[in-house]
Design a protein around this motif. Sequence first.
Motif: not given
Length: 133
Positions: A76-85, A93-102, A111-114
């Motif tokens: 939304l900040i970039r002026g787009y209305g959609f994203a695809r995962h 690790e030791a209670g700290l959760w990390r994630g990297d998503a693209v 196009r796509g399901v996600r």
Amino acid sequence: MRQMAVIAPVAMVMVGGLSGCDAAQPTDSRFAPDYQGVETTLLDGDLVKFDVAMQGARGPVDVENYAECAAAQYALIRGYGFARHLRTNVYEEAGLWRGDAVYTISPALPRGVRTIDAEVVTASCVENGIPMV
């Protein structure tokens, strides 16, 4: 009197069976996450990586939801209305959760399901108290 002799052992078995059950133990299942920030990296044009960190996650899905909220707000900040995962890697690790998503971001439904509608997802994130970019 004879009926009483038959009923008493049956009743004792039933009561004994019930007394062997553990009473439900109250658990503190209150979800109180500590969101520790999002780092956003533009990889190429419409391809964006989101690194998120949090404590108190119930599992990988909470981390994935945090990254999805960041992706929706970024779109939304970039002026787009959609994203695809494209992908999300989650580890703890030791209670700290990390994630990297693209994600890819786009002005039209990709196009796509996600795929995600950025406005719908950001509204859900606000409703659920999940911070965004």
